[in-house]
Enzyme design. Structure first.
Site, PDB file in Angstrom:
ATOM      1  N   GLU A  48       0.820  -1.101   0.069  1.00 36.41           N
ATOM      2  CA  GLU A  48       0.071  -0.067   0.061  1.00 36.41           C
ATOM      3  C   GLU A  48       0.911   1.119  -0.116  1.00 36.41           C
ATOM      4  O   GLU A  48       1.454   1.528   1.040  1.00 36.41           O
ATOM      5  CB  GLU A  48      -0.749  -0.088   1.377  1.00 36.41           C
ATOM      6  N   GLU A  97       5.297   4.983   3.353  1.00 36.77           N
ATOM      7  CA  GLU A  97       4.819   6.238   3.563  1.00 36.77           C
ATOM      8  C   GLU A  97       6.284   7.002   4.080  1.00 36.77           C
ATOM      9  O   GLU A  97       7.097   6.549   4.758  1.00 36.77           O
ATOM     10  CB  GLU A  97       3.822   6.287   4.703  1.00 36.77           C
ATOM     11  N   ASP A 121      10.825   6.429   0.813  1.00 36.01           N
ATOM     12  CA  ASP A 121      10.271   6.629  -0.680  1.00 36.01           C
ATOM     13  C   ASP A 121       9.945   5.737  -1.272  1.00 36.01           C
ATOM     14  O   ASP A 121      11.014   4.239  -1.499  1.00 36.01           O
ATOM     15  CB  ASP A 121      11.394   7.481  -1.244  1.00 36.01           C
ATOM     16  N   ASP A 142      -0.965  12.015  -4.309  1.00 33.38           N
ATOM     17  CA  ASP A 142      -1.120  13.499  -4.710  1.00 33.38           C
ATOM     18  C   ASP A 142      -1.165  13.828  -6.139  1.00 33.38           C
ATOM     19  O   ASP A 142      -0.505  13.318  -6.878  1.00 33.38           O
ATOM     20  CB  ASP A 142       0.493  14.100  -3.980  1.00 33.38           C
ATOM     21  N   LYS A 166      -0.808  21.518 -10.835  1.00 36.38           N
ATOM     22  CA  LYS A 166      -0.420  22.323 -11.663  1.00 36.38           C
ATOM     23  C   LYS A 166       0.424  21.766 -12.790  1.00 36.38           C
ATOM     24  O   LYS A 166       1.287  20.851 -12.748  1.00 36.38           O
ATOM     25  CB  LYS A 166       0.365  23.337 -11.136  1.00 36.38           C
ATOM     26  N   THR A 195     -12.036   6.961   2.170  1.00 38.93           N
ATOM     27  CA  THR A 195     -10.942   7.691   2.905  1.00 38.93           C
ATOM     28  C   THR A 195     -11.257   9.138   3.101  1.00 38.93           C
ATOM     29  O   THR A 195     -12.365   9.598   2.411  1.00 38.93           O
ATOM     30  CB  THR A 195      -9.685   7.636   2.265  1.00 38.93           C
ATOM     31  N   LYS A 196     -10.639   9.781   3.609  1.00 40.13           N
ATOM     32  CA  LYS A 196     -10.986  11.322   4.033  1.00 40.13           C
ATOM     33  C   LYS A 196     -10.906  11.892   2.759  1.00 40.13           C
ATOM     34  O   LYS A 196     -11.661  12.856   2.495  1.00 40.13           O
ATOM     35  CB  LYS A 196      -9.795  11.957   4.925  1.00 40.13           C
ATOM     36  N   PHE A 197      -9.898  11.543   1.819  1.00 44.70           N
ATOM     37  CA  PHE A 197      -9.572  12.021   0.743  1.00 44.70           C
ATOM     38  C   PHE A 197     -10.746  11.824  -0.459  1.00 44.70           C
ATOM     39  O   PHE A 197     -11.402  12.736  -1.217  1.00 44.70           O
ATOM     40  CB  PHE A 197      -8.347  11.779  -0.177  1.00 44.70           C
ATOM     41  N   GLU A 198     -11.454  10.671  -0.228  1.00 46.35           N
ATOM     42  CA  GLU A 198     -12.488  10.405  -1.187  1.00 46.35           C
ATOM     43  C   GLU A 198     -13.908  11.411  -0.750  1.00 46.35           C
ATOM     44  O   GLU A 198     -14.384  11.819  -1.294  1.00 46.35           O
ATOM     45  CB  GLU A 198     -12.975   9.078  -0.901  1.00 46.35           C
TER      46      GLU A 198
HETATM   47  C1  LIG Z   1      -2.784  12.442  -0.925  1.00 39.44           C
HETATM   48  S1  LIG Z   1      -2.139  11.340   0.482  1.00 39.44           S
HETATM   49  C2  LIG Z   1      -3.278  10.030   0.217  1.00 39.44           C
HETATM   50  C3  LIG Z   1      -3.222   9.345   1.472  1.00 39.44           C
HETATM   51  C4  LIG Z   1      -3.903   7.725   1.576  1.00 39.44           C
HETATM   52  N1  LIG Z   1      -3.714   6.883   0.583  1.00 39.44           N
HETATM   53  C5  LIG Z   1      -5.626   8.298   1.594  1.00 39.44           C
HETATM   54  O1  LIG Z   1      -6.220   7.827   0.551  1.00 39.44           O
HETATM   55  O2  LIG Z   1      -6.025   8.762   2.656  1.00 39.44           O
HETATM   56  C6  LIG Z   1      -0.786  10.715  -0.587  1.00 39.44           C
HETATM   57  C7  LIG Z   1       0.434  10.197   0.399  1.00 39.44           C
HETATM   58  O3  LIG Z   1       1.423   9.530  -0.409  1.00 39.44           O
HETATM   59  C8  LIG Z   1       2.523  10.037   0.112  1.00 39.44           C
HETATM   60  N2  LIG Z   1       3.669   9.816  -0.775  1.00 39.44           N
HETATM   61  C9  LIG Z   1       3.878  10.502  -1.908  1.00 39.44           C
HETATM   62  N3  LIG Z   1       4.757  10.149  -2.479  1.00 39.44           N
HETATM   63  C10 LIG Z   1       5.440   9.083  -1.781  1.00 39.44           C
HETATM   64  C11 LIG Z   1       6.718   8.172  -2.145  1.00 39.44           C
HETATM   65  N4  LIG Z   1       7.423   8.181  -3.292  1.00 39.44           N
HETATM   66  N5  LIG Z   1       6.800   7.250  -1.334  1.00 39.44           N
HETATM   67  C12 LIG Z   1       6.229   7.157   0.080  1.00 39.44           C
HETATM   68  N6  LIG Z   1       4.976   7.898   0.171  1.00 39.44           N
HETATM   69  C13 LIG Z   1       4.620   8.958  -0.885  1.00 39.44           C
HETATM   70  C14 LIG Z   1       2.436  11.328   0.819  1.00 39.44           C
HETATM   71  O4  LIG Z   1       3.507  11.569   1.733  1.00 39.44           O
HETATM   72  C15 LIG Z   1       1.302  11.291   1.234  1.00 39.44           C
HETATM   73  O5  LIG Z   1       0.980  10.925   2.566  1.00 39.44           O
END
Ligand SMILES: C[S@@+](CC[C@H](N)C(=O)[O-])C[C@H]1O[C@@H](n2cnc3c(N)ncnc32)[C@H](O)[C@@H]1O
Length: 225
Positions: free
Chosen positions: A56, A81, A108, A131, A135, A202-205
């Site tokens: 995940e 994460e 990462d 994310d 832009k 999820t919260k984003f949803e």
């Molecule tokens: C918009 S959030 C979505 C969180 C979660 N999946 C949800 O649906 O609630 C995107 C997450 O991806 C993580 N992220 C972005 N690029 C990443 C990477 N290369 N490796 C690990 N995490 C990453 C960010 O830190 C952020 O917490």
């Protein structure tokens, strides 16, 4: 995608402000549930009985991940994460709800896929609400690009799947095009997938729905040889 410190990242690490509870959970529980990013993850050791091995990516504050783990007790989930407060929060949930089928890599995802996951060892890769970098000048930061999907292809077993979800239609279009362009991957549906029952809201949803945006699920399978 080579391991290059100047590679454009899909995230920006801001000074991580953690709540007291997240800090306590992180200090107490990370030695138990977090694993290294530069050693190959031993699925057999951590999840000997798992019926599905799932990675995940970008679990944020971990709400969907912990709910997935609670509902799919026989799945083994490796969460990736970079955001430490999110790692602390998920560890806190794991403690609260006695969840044992999650391990966490705080690093990462690009390097984790390159170094810490054995080839063809994974049944499913989830990238939920990555994310969107809306832009145009930031599009190069989007995680889902052909190079990244090539890494996903390496770790997926034949017949395994990648499941992305987003509420940002231009990113959904980009994801669909990107996955369609990778040979050896095939869409299980004509375009958008119906929401799989295992994906929790999820919260984003919720934010996307409140703003009248359509949620897109995209599910492709790695073709069996
Ligand atoms: C918009 S959030 C979505 C969180 C979660 N999946 C949800 O649906 O609630 C995107 C997450 O991806 C993580 N992220 C972005 N690029 C990443 C990477 N290369 N490796 C690990 N995490 C990453 C960010 O830190 C952020 O917490």
């Amino acid at each position: 995608m080579v391991d290059n410190p100047r590679r454009i990242k899909s995230y920006v690490l801001r000074a991580a402000r953690m709540s007291e509870a997240q800090k306590l959970a992180y200090d107490k529980l990370s030695p138990r549930w977090c694993v290294s990013h530069d050693q190959v993850f031993d699925w057999e050791h951590h999840f000997p009985q798992a019926s599905r091995r799932v990675v995940e990516i970008g679990f944020g504050m971990g709400d969907a991940t912990r709910r997935l783990a609670v509902h799919q007790k026989d799945w083994g989930i490796l969460g990736v994460e970079v955001h430490r407060p999110g790692v602390g929060k998920l560890l806190w949930w794991m403690d609260e709800e006695k969840i044992e089928n999650i391990r966490i890599v705080e690093h990462d995802a690009v390097e984790v896929l390159q170094k810490a996951i054995a080839p063809e060892s994974v049944d499913g890769v989830h990238i939920w609400f990555p994310d969107p970098w809306p832009k145009k000048r930031h599009h190069k930061r989007r995680l889902i690009q052909v190079e990244f999907i090539s890494l996903v292809m390496q770790i997926l077993r034949p017949g395994g799947y990648i499941h992305a979800a987003t509420d940002w239609q231009p990113y959904a279009d980009h994801i669909l095009e990107t996955l369609q362009s990778v040979s050896g991957l095939s869409n299980k549906y004509p375009d958008w997938a119906p929401k799989p029952e295992y994906r929790p809201d999820t919260k984003f949803e919720a934010r996307g729905v409140a703003a009248d945006r359509v949620i897109r699920d995209i599910v492709f399978e790695k073709e069996a040889l």
